[in-house]
Design an enzyme around this catalytic site. Structure first.
Site: not given
Length: 430
Positions: A63, A272-273, A314-315
């Site tokens: 989001e 991975p999440r 963030g990558e």
């Protein structure tokens, strides 16, 4: 029903606190400004005459990334200031990295109990409260109503699980939804669900999904080469496991083994999440016989790694640009909700995902129908699907082109959302 919610909320917090505190400890980063969760807002500048203040809540990383064009547009408008809150430490960290110049403050969303909500509202004093996607907090909405402040839900959606729960508790859900001043649904099917739950049709619009308006700067060749070297990936093709969940890393590693056995020069990049699962994934890879490397351990030896693990935040958008094929996680059984395939489509990558894409129940079928994505029924089907694409550059190129066309055809939600936000702010007096 609000009085019952206020009575039960602290009991629920006490019961669930051990589990959530353990999760916070594993993920890390939650200690900073923890008091904000109890409504202790860090000092904000005084409100200025003629400047409208917006409180925007975006729960986590996805989001946070999606609202960037909205934040930039509101900042450029002048006469509008935004206080931005989030729920997760990863969302908080991302906001601090990307948006400090676009907002007047960044904080954690308070626990939704009357004393904490009232304290936060007294400190923030917004003219408009915006909630994104699935955020619909009863006390927060009641506080807005009490303060006479408009509320707006943007990119609103209902997951299959939330929809079932709200249907089962329709008598309680109705009053909560009724406090939302205006709701912009991300899709026609989401709008139909809100209407079925009793949301007033005159206050509902379908704006489209703002995540489809994502624009991702392409990596320049030198940047791409540096990233490949830092990850240590071997020469050849790259399969990306995007936002994977338990069980999916093992399926991808087994596919890598079979693809290599068939003579395909390919490496695996896992994102991975949840980065805190790095030890679990490291254990799996230690038993695999492949060379592997965690990105948080620094740069790897170039061209030495079979499986690179990006245990960072963030990558993903940059790493997706290294992939020849993207597998979207949280989609293979027993998972049912799916992670977003939008960034992969926006970057024109061929996409695979499992049947469990409930959170993207419109987008996933659209991508399949457009020829931009394919469904793999289970882990056993993953290898042949990957092999088919990796052995055919022409097939990958066709899917990439169709992903680009689908993405272009589905943009425009940000502009429609901004129109509504600006109209609501114009209606604010004082």
């Amino acid at each position: 029903m609000l009085w019952l919610y206020r009575l039960l909320f602290p009991i629920a917090v006490l019961v669930l606190a051990p589990r959530y505190l353990l999760r916070m400890r594993r993920r890390g980063g939650y200690a900073e400004n923890f008091g904000e969760r109890f409504g202790r807002v860090s000092r904000l500048p005084p409100k200025r005459a003629g400047v409208k203040r917006v409180w925007m809540q975006a729960v986590s990383v996805g989001e946070m990334l999606a609202i960037e064009p909205i934040l930039r547009a509101l900042h450029a408008d002048g006469g509008i200031e935004v206080y931005l809150t989030t729920t997760t430490s990863t969302g908080y960290r991302l906001a601090r990295e990307r948006y400090p110049d676009l907002v007047i403050g960044i904080g954690y969303f308070p626990l939704d109990w009357l004393p904490f909500s009232r304290r936060a509202w007294a400190a923030i004093r917004p003219d408009l409260a915006i909630l994104t996607e699935g955020e619909r907090w009863p006390e927060h909405l009641a506080s807005a109503e009490r303060a006479g402040v408009r509320t707006l839900c943007i990119n609103a959606r209902l997951s299959d699980r939330s929809y079932r729960r709200l249907l089962a508790w329709r008598s309680a859900a109705g009053p909560v939804l009724g406090r939302i001043g205006r709701l912009l649904a991300g899709s026609q099917s989401d709008a139909a669900r809100f209407l079925e739950l009793g949301f007033p049709p005159g206050r509902l619009e379908v704006s489209g999904n703002i995540k489809l308006d994502v624009t991702i700067p392409p990596l320049a060749d030198p940047e791409r080469d540096r990233l490949v070297r830092a990850l240590g990936l071997r020469p050849g093709l790259v399969v990306l496991g995007s936002s994977t969940w338990p069980g999916e890393e093992a399926a991808l590693v087994e596919s890598l083994r079979r693809l290599r056995d068939s003579g395909i020069a390919v490496s695996l990049l896992l994102v991975p999440r949840h980065a805190e699962r790095r030890d679990e994934i490291a254990g799996l890879l230690s038993r695999s016989g492949f060379s592997w490397h965690l990105r948080t351990n620094g740069a790897a030896k170039p061209e030495s790694i079979d499986v690179a693990v990006a245990d960072t935040t963030g990558e993903l958008r940059q790493l997706t640009q290294l992939a020849d094929v993207v597998f979207v996680g949280k989609s293979l059984p027993p998972h049912t909700e799916g992670q977003t395939p939008v960034e992969a489509a926006a970057l024109h990558r061929p996409i695979l995902f499992g049947p469990g894409m409930g959170n993207f129940r419109q987008i996933a079928p659209q991508l399949v129908a457009a020829g931009a994505a394919r469904i793999v029924a289970d882990p056993a089907a993953l290898t042949p699907a990957l092999q088919s694409l990796l052995e055919s550059p022409a097939e990958r190129s066709v899917m990439a082109g169709r992903a680009a066309a689908w993405h272009k055809a589905n943009q425009g939600a940000v502009a429609r959302t901004l129109d509504v936000i600006r109209a609501d702010l114009v209606a604010v007096t004082g």
